[in-house]
Design a protein around this motif. Structure first.
Motif, mmCIF file in Angstrom:
data_model
loop_
_atom_site.group_PDB
_atom_site.id
_atom_site.type_symbol
_atom_site.label_atom_id
_atom_site.label_comp_id
_atom_site.label_asym_id
_atom_site.label_seq_id
_atom_site.Cartn_x
_atom_site.Cartn_y
_atom_site.Cartn_z
ATOM 1 N N PRO A 1 0.833 -1.204 0.000
ATOM 2 C CA PRO A 1 0.000 0.000 0.000
ATOM 3 C C PRO A 1 0.867 1.253 0.000
ATOM 4 N N ASP A 2 0.380 2.287 -0.669
ATOM 5 C CA ASP A 2 1.145 3.530 -0.755
ATOM 6 C C ASP A 2 1.387 4.159 0.614
ATOM 7 N N TYR A 3 0.421 4.006 1.552
ATOM 8 C CA TYR A 3 0.610 4.640 2.850
ATOM 9 C C TYR A 3 1.836 4.087 3.572
ATOM 10 N N ALA A 4 2.253 2.876 3.223
ATOM 11 C CA ALA A 4 3.387 2.257 3.892
ATOM 12 C C ALA A 4 4.705 2.496 3.169
ATOM 13 N N MET A 5 4.658 2.761 1.847
ATOM 14 C CA MET A 5 5.893 2.755 1.063
ATOM 15 C C MET A 5 6.186 4.053 0.322
ATOM 16 N N SER A 6 5.204 4.903 0.087
ATOM 17 C CA SER A 6 5.417 6.051 -0.804
ATOM 18 C C SER A 6 6.451 7.036 -0.281
ATOM 19 N N THR A 7 6.658 7.085 1.042
ATOM 20 C CA THR A 7 7.652 8.010 1.607
ATOM 21 C C THR A 7 8.934 7.299 2.038
ATOM 22 N N ASN A 8 9.051 6.023 1.689
ATOM 23 C CA ASN A 8 10.234 5.250 2.070
ATOM 24 C C ASN A 8 11.363 5.521 1.072
ATOM 25 N N PRO A 9 12.466 6.125 1.507
ATOM 26 C CA PRO A 9 13.537 6.481 0.567
ATOM 27 C C PRO A 9 14.290 5.282 0.017
ATOM 28 N N LYS A 10 14.086 4.100 0.597
ATOM 29 C CA LYS A 10 14.836 2.921 0.151
ATOM 30 C C LYS A 10 14.174 2.208 -1.028
ATOM 31 N N VAL A 11 12.921 2.587 -1.343
ATOM 32 C CA VAL A 11 12.199 1.860 -2.388
ATOM 33 C C VAL A 11 11.707 2.814 -3.470
ATOM 34 N N LYS A 12 11.319 2.225 -4.590
ATOM 35 C CA LYS A 12 10.789 2.982 -5.720
ATOM 36 C C LYS A 12 9.561 2.276 -6.267
ATOM 37 N N GLN A 13 8.560 3.044 -6.609
ATOM 38 C CA GLN A 13 7.385 2.470 -7.253
ATOM 39 C C GLN A 13 7.724 2.129 -8.702
ATOM 40 N N VAL A 14 7.386 0.912 -9.110
ATOM 41 C CA VAL A 14 7.656 0.485 -10.481
ATOM 42 C C VAL A 14 6.342 0.199 -11.199
ATOM 43 N N LEU A 15 6.423 0.051 -12.504
ATOM 44 C CA LEU A 15 5.225 -0.177 -13.334
ATOM 45 C C LEU A 15 4.179 0.911 -13.092
ATOM 46 N N ARG A 16 4.635 2.152 -13.129
ATOM 47 C CA ARG A 16 3.754 3.286 -12.812
ATOM 48 C C ARG A 16 2.597 3.435 -13.792
ATOM 49 N N ASP A 17 2.763 2.967 -14.999
ATOM 50 C CA ASP A 17 1.708 3.123 -16.009
ATOM 51 C C ASP A 17 0.676 1.998 -15.968
ATOM 52 N N VAL A 18 0.885 1.036 -15.087
ATOM 53 C CA VAL A 18 -0.038 -0.098 -14.998
ATOM 54 C C VAL A 18 -1.093 0.187 -13.923
ATOM 55 N N GLU A 19 -2.346 -0.022 -14.265
ATOM 56 C CA GLU A 19 -3.419 0.180 -13.291
ATOM 57 C C GLU A 19 -3.341 -0.902 -12.216
ATOM 58 N N MET A 20 -3.315 -0.457 -10.968
ATOM 59 C CA MET A 20 -3.171 -1.369 -9.850
ATOM 60 C C MET A 20 -4.423 -1.338 -8.968
ATOM 61 N N PRO A 21 -4.599 -2.361 -8.116
ATOM 62 C CA PRO A 21 -5.827 -2.458 -7.324
ATOM 63 C C PRO A 21 -5.858 -1.465 -6.154
ATOM 64 N N SER A 22 -7.045 -1.286 -5.616
ATOM 65 C CA SER A 22 -7.224 -0.441 -4.438
ATOM 66 C C SER A 22 -8.326 -1.020 -3.566
ATOM 67 N N LEU A 23 -8.375 -0.571 -2.328
ATOM 68 C CA LEU A 23 -9.408 -0.986 -1.385
ATOM 69 C C LEU A 23 -9.985 0.236 -0.693
ATOM 70 N N GLU A 24 -11.236 0.128 -0.279
ATOM 71 C CA GLU A 24 -11.847 1.168 0.550
ATOM 72 C C GLU A 24 -11.766 0.734 2.013
ATOM 73 N N SER A 25 -11.384 1.644 2.882
ATOM 74 C CA SER A 25 -11.334 1.331 4.314
ATOM 75 C C SER A 25 -12.555 1.920 5.006
ATOM 76 N N TYR A 26 -13.010 1.205 6.046
ATOM 77 C CA TYR A 26 -14.214 1.614 6.770
ATOM 78 C C TYR A 26 -13.966 1.574 8.269
ATOM 79 N N LEU A 27 -14.513 2.563 8.954
ATOM 80 C CA LEU A 27 -14.551 2.560 10.411
ATOM 81 C C LEU A 27 -15.891 1.970 10.826
ATOM 82 N N VAL A 28 -15.849 0.949 11.683
ATOM 83 C CA VAL A 28 -17.055 0.177 11.981
ATOM 84 C C VAL A 28 -17.193 0.001 13.494
ATOM 85 N N TYR A 29 -18.422 0.141 13.999
ATOM 86 C CA TYR A 29 -18.684 -0.123 15.410
ATOM 87 C C TYR A 29 -20.164 -0.455 15.595
ATOM 88 N N PRO A 30 -20.517 -1.160 16.680
ATOM 89 C CA PRO A 30 -21.916 -1.565 16.883
ATOM 90 C C PRO A 30 -22.819 -0.378 17.180
#
Length: 296
Positions: A242-271
């Motif tokens: 996920p981008d939130y974990a890696m996009s600011t990491n100076p040791k890594v680089k995003q590759v295949l930038r032109d390829v459409e990649m998956p995503s998820l929606e996050s939800y806050l849930v309680y009774p």
């Protein structure tokens, strides 16, 4: 029915025998046995099959235990509500999230919440299993798919975008893939193990652009998302994260930038019954504010 005896019965079931229940309650084994016998006499039904190896609930005992469990949960809920105030949230708050989003995105922000609400104690439960909020396994959850239960309040937080990442050290040694087909020549890292299928599917670079029956081989499969990201960072190969974990990491680089990649929606849930609990309201408002500001 006498609640004291019902409570005693509840503790005996959880303890598995009279002796351990007595130790927890500070009474002797014979007193516990006598009170359970009295309860059975009053109800005119046996609650336990007594065996040398321990106690086994009868059908009547199972019915009473479910009722006692429900009473205990509601009493705990009432006690917590009575100790809460809308002006100053207080008490224990059990929060569950996936290992990835809880261990990285949420953990980075917990200190700010605790500083703001010093009377709230957080129990953070990191698991990819969806805990039963109705049974109070947790008070509030961050989930990566919309819950199906109608009695749960849900609030969308943010979109989690996934991309392929590789360490700069890996790229220096083996080059950078420019197209999906180039993955055939690279070491691929994948998430595996006992995970929900929709989570596993996000990490399958082995299947990207390939017939599902003929996937690429994976150089490394690991059952923990944090370990997977460590492997990517340390140059073991290319993996999804996920981008939130890696996009600011100076040791890594995003590759295949032109390829459409998956995503998820996050939800806050309680009774629904936790809607008016002050510490839940405070935590909800805190996370929603972070999400709205795209605080990553």
């Amino acid at each position: 029915m006498d609640w004291d005896k019902i409570r005693l019965f509840y503790e005996v079931v959880n303890a598995g025998n009279f002796t351990r229940a007595g130790e927890k309650l500070g009474v002797n084994q014979s007193s516990v046995s006598r009170q359970i016998s009295t309860l059975e006499h009053e109800l005119k039904v046996p609650l336990f099959h007594r065996h040398p190896r321990g106690l086994v609930l009868t059908e009547h005992g199972e019915l009473l235990f479910r009722a006692a469990q429900d009473m205990r949960l509601r009493l705990d809920e009432t006690r917590q509500r009575l100790t809460d105030t809308s002006e100053r949230p207080a008490g224990e708050l059990k929060v569950t999230a996936t290992v990835g989003i809880g261990g990285i995105w949420l953990a980075r922000r917990i200190t700010e919440f605790l500083d703001r609400y010093p009377d709230v104690q957080i129990q953070l439960i990191l698991t990819n299993d969806e805990l039963d909020l109705a049974m109070r396994e947790a008070d509030i959850a961050i989930r990566l798919r919309r819950p199906a239960q109608p009695d749960l309040i849900q609030r969308r937080l943010f979109t989690i975008q996934y991309h392929a990442y590789a360490a700069h050290t890996y790229i220096e040694r083996f080059g950078e893939p420019e197209r999906i087909e180039d993955l055939d020549k690279h070491a691929l890292l994948c998430l595996g193990g006992d995970q929900p299928s929709f989570i596993l599917d996000l990490h399958r670079l082995t299947h990207l652009g390939r017939d599902p029956k003929d996937p690429r081989p994976a150089r490394l499969v690991v059952n923990d998302s944090l370990a997977l990201r460590q492997a990517i960072e340390n140059g073991a190969g290319i993996g999804m994260a996920p981008d939130y974990a890696m996009s600011t990491n100076p040791k890594v680089k995003q590759v295949l930038r032109d390829v459409e990649m998956p995503s998820l929606e996050s939800y806050l849930v309680y009774p629904e019954e936790m809607r008016s609990v002050a510490r839940v309201q405070a935590f909800r408002d805190f996370l929603v504010a972070k999400a709205q500001r795209w605080d990553f």
